[in-house]
Enzyme design. Structure first.
Site, PDB file in Angstrom:
ATOM      1  N   GLU A 147      13.892  47.029 -63.205  1.00  0.00           N
ATOM      2  CA  GLU A 147      13.134  45.822 -63.522  1.00  0.00           C
ATOM      3  C   GLU A 147      13.360  44.742 -62.475  1.00  0.00           C
ATOM      4  O   GLU A 147      12.452  43.998 -62.118  1.00  0.00           O
ATOM      5  CB  GLU A 147      13.529  45.301 -64.901  1.00  0.00           C
ATOM      6  CG  GLU A 147      13.086  46.168 -66.060  1.00  0.00           C
ATOM      7  CD  GLU A 147      11.579  46.104 -66.265  1.00  0.00           C
ATOM      8  OE1 GLU A 147      11.129  45.526 -67.251  1.00  0.00           O
ATOM      9  OE2 GLU A 147      10.839  46.659 -65.422  1.00  0.00           O
TER      10      GLU A 147
ATOM     11  N   THR B  53       3.338  40.062 -62.698  1.00  0.00           N
ATOM     12  CA  THR B  53       4.471  39.647 -63.528  1.00  0.00           C
ATOM     13  C   THR B  53       5.199  38.443 -62.942  1.00  0.00           C
ATOM     14  O   THR B  53       5.571  37.507 -63.660  1.00  0.00           O
ATOM     15  CB  THR B  53       5.454  40.817 -63.716  1.00  0.00           C
ATOM     16  OG1 THR B  53       4.766  41.915 -64.310  1.00  0.00           O
ATOM     17  CG2 THR B  53       6.613  40.411 -64.620  1.00  0.00           C
TER      18      THR B  53
END
Length: 311
Positions: free
Chosen positions: A132, A185
């Site tokens: 991530e 994101t």
């Protein structure tokens, strides 16, 4: 012991309205498939990636699945073990469905399986979080947590890392609609306000507590009242065309609540039966179609399995 394995890791809905960076749940579809093979050569090699339109790096240290495996091998002192992988993306990138998390989880889960499970599954979470960090610059766990452990998870703390699994009603279904647009994101995180009012904080805390209680009782009315985000959704909604129209369509057709999945552009709704969830999905898609935006729809119960071996 086998030298090759094929696994599936599920997509996830993170934040779940009021639970920014602490709530997430896994769904049955979409997800990622990954084939991992032991090799005699040291290091991790990515042979091919399908379904990404050539956008993801083949260099393992820059790939979410690759870096998760590398960090895992370092932690267990097995750097000499070599792997090669084939990754198949079964969900769109930048969709708000935990695409990077599913790849990370698939990689480290497969490696742990092939090496005879030297670590418990929950202990793989920090390595999946490394993926991530590579993907968006933040090692959050609200996608990798449920993708790895299944079900509905709460990240109570990041330091130290503390993750909790909640019971969910069997009749609870998720509808996810992914419009064919993309929200980055990093951009979606950068637009967030760095400070919030005490009033909004108290409201959000009440909704977080209410959603946890509603899921565990179960109390569908309480779930519905608690699926409200007064902090993140109002800011990110501007990135999604037709947001209000689509959300209202979901609620008018019986959804308990509707909000943004992760950082978007996908939107999710929760319903208390499968038929309602399907009806909600059709209405949400119609909302996007009014302005010419195509979309995909997924209806699923809460996936309790997490990653699984499929071959």
């Amino acid at each position: 012991m086998t030298n090759s394995i094929k696994v599936f890791a599920p997509a996830t809905v993170a934040n779940v309205a009021c639970g920014f960076d602490i709530f997430g749940f896994a769904v049955d579809n979409p997800g990622d498939e990954l084939v991992l093979r032991k090799t005699n050569a040291k290091g991790v090699k990515i042979n091919k990636i399908e379904g990404d339109e050539g956008r993801l790096p083949l260099e393992a240290s820059k790939n979410t699945a690759g870096i998760a495996i590398i960090k895992f091998l370092e932690a267990i002192g097995a750097e000499s073990q070599g792997f090669e992988m084939d990754l198949k993306k079964l969900m769109p990138l930048g969709s708000g469905l935990g695409s990077s998390a599913a790849s990370s989880v698939a990689g480290v889960f497969a490696a742990n399986e092939l090496l005879g499970r030297p670590l418990a599954q929950k202990d793989l979470l920090p390595f999946a979080m490394e993926g991530e960090f590579i993907a968006c610059g933040s090692a959050h766990a609200d996608n990798v947590g449920p993708s790895l452990m299944g079900g509905f998870t709460v990240i109570r703390s990041y330091d130290p890392l503390d993750i909790i699994q909640l019971r969910t009603p069997k009749e609870l279904y998720a509808t996810i609609v992914h419009p064919h647009i993309e929200v980055n994101t990093k951009d979606a995180r950068n637009i967030l306000k760095r400070e919030i009012s005490l009033k909004k904080t108290i409201t959000q805390m009440g909704n977080v507590a209410g959603l946890v209680a509603g899921l565990m009782l179960p109390d569908y009315d309480l779930i519905s009242r608690s699926l409200v985000d007064v902090i993140i959704e109002p800011v990110r909604a501007i990135l999604i065309p037709q947001f209000d129209v689509v959300k209202n369509a979901a609620l008018e057709n019986g959804a308990l609540g509707c909000s943004i999945s992760g950082s978007g552009p996908s939107m999710f709704a929760l319903s208390k039966d499968f038929d309602t969830a399907q009806k909600v999905g059709r209405a949400m898609q119609e909302g996007f179609a009014k302005v010419g935006i195509d979309s995909d729809c997924y209806v699923s119960g809460i996936n309790q399995a997490g990653p699984v071996v499929i071959g």
